[in-house]
Design a protein around this motif. Structure first.
Motif, PDB file in Angstrom:
ATOM      1  N   ASN A  28      38.347  37.933  53.964  1.00  0.00           N
ATOM      2  CA  ASN A  28      38.812  37.267  52.750  1.00  0.00           C
ATOM      3  C   ASN A  28      40.322  37.427  52.655  1.00  0.00           C
ATOM      4  OD1 ASN A  28      36.229  36.570  51.967  1.00  0.00           O
ATOM      5  ND2 ASN A  28      35.972  38.341  50.620  1.00  0.00           N
ATOM      6  N   LEU A  29      41.008  36.327  52.379  1.00  0.00           N
ATOM      7  CA  LEU A  29      42.457  36.349  52.159  1.00  0.00           C
ATOM      8  C   LEU A  29      42.721  36.305  50.667  1.00  0.00           C
ATOM      9  CD1 LEU A  29      45.428  36.123  53.143  1.00  0.00           C
ATOM     10  CD2 LEU A  29      45.106  33.632  53.156  1.00  0.00           C
ATOM     11  N   TYR A  30      43.453  37.289  50.171  1.00  0.00           N
ATOM     12  CA  TYR A  30      43.793  37.369  48.754  1.00  0.00           C
ATOM     13  C   TYR A  30      45.299  37.142  48.583  1.00  0.00           C
ATOM     14  CZ  TYR A  30      39.223  39.666  48.518  1.00  0.00           C
ATOM     15  OH  TYR A  30      37.882  39.957  48.630  1.00  0.00           O
ATOM     16  N   ILE A  31      45.654  36.325  47.609  1.00  0.00           N
ATOM     17  CA  ILE A  31      47.055  36.010  47.334  1.00  0.00           C
ATOM     18  C   ILE A  31      47.307  36.167  45.842  1.00  0.00           C
ATOM     19  CG2 ILE A  31      48.893  34.286  47.531  1.00  0.00           C
ATOM     20  CD1 ILE A  31      47.156  32.834  49.613  1.00  0.00           C
ATOM     21  N   THR A  32      48.371  36.875  45.471  1.00  0.00           N
ATOM     22  CA  THR A  32      48.785  36.941  44.072  1.00  0.00           C
ATOM     23  C   THR A  32      50.227  36.499  43.970  1.00  0.00           C
ATOM     24  OG1 THR A  32      49.575  39.247  44.119  1.00  0.00           O
ATOM     25  CG2 THR A  32      47.228  38.886  43.696  1.00  0.00           C
ATOM     26  N   LEU A  33      50.527  35.798  42.873  1.00  0.00           N
ATOM     27  CA  LEU A  33      51.869  35.224  42.715  1.00  0.00           C
ATOM     28  C   LEU A  33      52.421  35.514  41.327  1.00  0.00           C
ATOM     29  CD1 LEU A  33      49.810  32.680  43.933  1.00  0.00           C
ATOM     30  CD2 LEU A  33      52.072  31.947  44.647  1.00  0.00           C
ATOM     31  N   SER A  34      53.713  35.786  41.299  1.00  0.00           N
ATOM     32  CA  SER A  34      54.443  35.876  40.040  1.00  0.00           C
ATOM     33  C   SER A  34      55.863  35.404  40.291  1.00  0.00           C
ATOM     34  CB  SER A  34      54.453  37.315  39.515  1.00  0.00           C
ATOM     35  OG  SER A  34      55.339  38.122  40.264  1.00  0.00           O
ATOM     36  N   GLN A  88      36.959  33.311  52.892  1.00  0.00           N
ATOM     37  CA  GLN A  88      37.262  32.875  51.534  1.00  0.00           C
ATOM     38  C   GLN A  88      38.737  33.135  51.249  1.00  0.00           C
ATOM     39  OE1 GLN A  88      35.327  34.709  47.860  1.00  0.00           O
ATOM     40  NE2 GLN A  88      34.066  32.898  48.171  1.00  0.00           N
ATOM     41  N   VAL A  89      39.332  32.284  50.424  1.00  0.00           N
ATOM     42  CA  VAL A  89      40.710  32.472  49.965  1.00  0.00           C
ATOM     43  C   VAL A  89      40.677  32.561  48.449  1.00  0.00           C
ATOM     44  CG1 VAL A  89      43.040  31.499  49.843  1.00  0.00           C
ATOM     45  CG2 VAL A  89      41.673  31.197  51.921  1.00  0.00           C
ATOM     46  N   ARG A  90      41.070  33.713  47.928  1.00  0.00           N
ATOM     47  CA  ARG A  90      41.110  33.898  46.476  1.00  0.00           C
ATOM     48  C   ARG A  90      42.563  34.087  46.043  1.00  0.00           C
ATOM     49  NH1 ARG A  90      36.000  37.870  44.885  1.00  0.00           N
ATOM     50  NH2 ARG A  90      34.357  36.519  45.763  1.00  0.00           N
ATOM     51  N   VAL A  91      42.934  33.365  45.001  1.00  0.00           N
ATOM     52  CA  VAL A  91      44.322  33.375  44.530  1.00  0.00           C
ATOM     53  C   VAL A  91      44.346  33.807  43.076  1.00  0.00           C
ATOM     54  CG1 VAL A  91      46.416  32.018  44.226  1.00  0.00           C
ATOM     55  CG2 VAL A  91      44.868  31.510  46.133  1.00  0.00           C
ATOM     56  N   GLY A  92      45.162  34.809  42.779  1.00  0.00           N
ATOM     57  CA  GLY A  92      45.308  35.291  41.412  1.00  0.00           C
ATOM     58  C   GLY A  92      46.624  34.832  40.816  1.00  0.00           C
ATOM     59  N   ILE A 163      40.538  30.039  42.551  1.00  0.00           N
ATOM     60  CA  ILE A 163      41.722  30.367  41.761  1.00  0.00           C
ATOM     61  C   ILE A 163      41.259  31.112  40.515  1.00  0.00           C
ATOM     62  CG2 ILE A 163      43.698  29.470  40.477  1.00  0.00           C
ATOM     63  CD1 ILE A 163      43.734  27.083  42.326  1.00  0.00           C
ATOM     64  N   ARG A 164      41.844  32.266  40.286  1.00  0.00           N
ATOM     65  CA  ARG A 164      41.462  33.077  39.139  1.00  0.00           C
ATOM     66  C   ARG A 164      42.702  33.538  38.386  1.00  0.00           C
ATOM     67  NH1 ARG A 164      36.902  37.078  41.557  1.00  0.00           N
ATOM     68  NH2 ARG A 164      35.480  35.484  42.366  1.00  0.00           N
ATOM     69  N   LEU A 291      40.905  41.229  43.328  1.00  0.00           N
ATOM     70  CA  LEU A 291      40.342  39.931  43.665  1.00  0.00           C
ATOM     71  C   LEU A 291      39.044  40.060  44.470  1.00  0.00           C
ATOM     72  CD1 LEU A 291      43.588  37.938  44.507  1.00  0.00           C
ATOM     73  CD2 LEU A 291      42.090  37.635  42.541  1.00  0.00           C
ATOM     74  N   HIS A 292      38.712  41.268  44.895  1.00  0.00           N
ATOM     75  CA  HIS A 292      37.421  41.511  45.557  1.00  0.00           C
ATOM     76  C   HIS A 292      36.265  41.305  44.596  1.00  0.00           C
ATOM     77  CE1 HIS A 292      34.205  43.775  47.610  1.00  0.00           C
ATOM     78  NE2 HIS A 292      34.024  44.364  46.448  1.00  0.00           N
ATOM     79  N   TYR A 293      36.484  41.622  43.304  1.00  0.00           N
ATOM     80  CA  TYR A 293      35.377  41.670  42.348  1.00  0.00           C
ATOM     81  C   TYR A 293      35.104  40.308  41.720  1.00  0.00           C
ATOM     82  CZ  TYR A 293      35.907  46.660  42.889  1.00  0.00           C
ATOM     83  OH  TYR A 293      35.988  47.906  43.436  1.00  0.00           O
ATOM     84  N   GLY A 294      33.897  40.153  41.240  1.00  0.00           N
ATOM     85  CA  GLY A 294      33.477  38.889  40.655  1.00  0.00           C
ATOM     86  C   GLY A 294      32.921  37.951  41.712  1.00  0.00           C
ATOM     87  N   GLU A 295      32.550  36.765  41.259  1.00  0.00           N
ATOM     88  CA  GLU A 295      31.913  35.789  42.165  1.00  0.00           C
ATOM     89  C   GLU A 295      32.723  34.510  42.218  1.00  0.00           C
ATOM     90  OE1 GLU A 295      28.035  35.272  40.555  1.00  0.00           O
ATOM     91  OE2 GLU A 295      27.396  37.311  41.009  1.00  0.00           O
TER      92      GLU A 295
END
Length: 295
Positions: A28-34, A88-92, A163-164, A291-295
């Protein structure tokens, strides 16, 4: 890599020896941006182990388009980020354009109208999303500028993108890693200019919000105000903090002055981490891990 036109700098890079792009289909690739940072994490979805962490500091980022352009530049520098097939790619995303609604009252077709009651939405540039919390009868409704989802869908297969809002990820993480308690517990995530405060009681959300602060005095005002409004005692009740705050910072000294029972958070339990991650304080980078948690 060109250096003269870049407006980002690699601040931290941790890569486990076992990381291999050949195995990306189980990563899983996780990305967070600010406005100030772009961060990447890679988790082995089979072993639930974090193998990679990269933290970029940004300069000259004044609007959402410039932020997405910096994200694009970083991804192009890592050609494999966009060319391999991730599981999966999850973005915060981080902003103040969000609200909560009981799941029993939520109607998808009215999501934008719900959000407009709490936030100023740009109808021409914002896209509205919702996230049903699997652990709560609650939906988080939030918005992000259209540049980000447009770029993500052009870069990764749309069916693997999630996207979360970072508040949702923080809440889900706390519900998983904290013990059930009949007492209210206050948790904080500290970033440059922003303070996220979450109160949980009996594994239910009592309060959640993101505050903008310009000075340390603003910061401590919001923290103490929320504690007092929810009948928490700064002299007794614990406050657990994660984020971009150091033990020797003026901000931390001020918190210790006003909150007697101040605790630094730890990396989420139930996951494993490369030994390389031991180089960092345990309370750092929860935004990526969450970003690991949740569905």
């Amino acid at each position: 890599m060109a250096t003269e036109t870049k407006n980002h700098r690699l601040f931290t890079q941790l890569i486990d020896e076992s990381f291999s792009v050949v195995n990306a289909d189980v990563y899983n690739l996780y990305i967070t941006l600010s406005k100030y940072t772009i961060r990447f994490g890679v988790e082995d979805n089979i072993r639930h182990k974090f193998l990679l962490l990269e933290d970029y500091t940004l300069t000259k980022t004044f609007n959402p388009l410039q932020l997405v352009r910096q994200l694009r530049e970083i991804i192009l520098e890592h050609a494999f980020l966009s060319t391999v097939k991730w599981h999966q790619v999850r973005v915060g995303i981080k902003n103040q354009k969000f609200t909560f609604l009981p799941g029993t009252l939520y109607q998808a077709e009215a999501a934008e109208e719900y959000l407009k009651l709490h936030s100023e939405i740009d109808e021409f540039h914002d896209r509205v999303y919702s996230y049903q919390h699997p652990s709560l009868d609650m939906v988080t409704i939030f918005a992000t500028d259209q540049y980000l989802p447009t770029f993500l869908q052009a870069t990764f297969p749309p069916d693997i993108i999630q996207i979360r809002h970072q508040v949702s990820a923080f809440i889900e993480t706390l519900l998983h890693i904290t013990e059930r308690s009949a007492q209210k517990r206050l948790y904080a995530y500290v970033e440059q200019d922003y303070l996220t405060l979450i109160i949980i009681k009996n594994n239910q959300l009592e309060f959640g919000n993101v505050f903008y602060y310009a000075t340390p005095e603003d910061f401590i005002y919001f923290l103490i105000f929320v504690m007092q409004e929810h009948e928490l005692n700064p002299d007794q009740d614990p406050v657990t903090i994660w984020g971009d705050v150091l033990h020797d910072s003026d901000l931390f000294d001020m918190m210790r002055k006003y909150v007697r029972n101040l605790q630094m958070g730890k990396k989420p339990s139930g996951l494993s981490y490369s030994y390389k991650f031991e180089e960092q304080f345990d309370h750092r980078y929860l935004e990526v891990f969450s970003l690991h948690y949740g569905e």
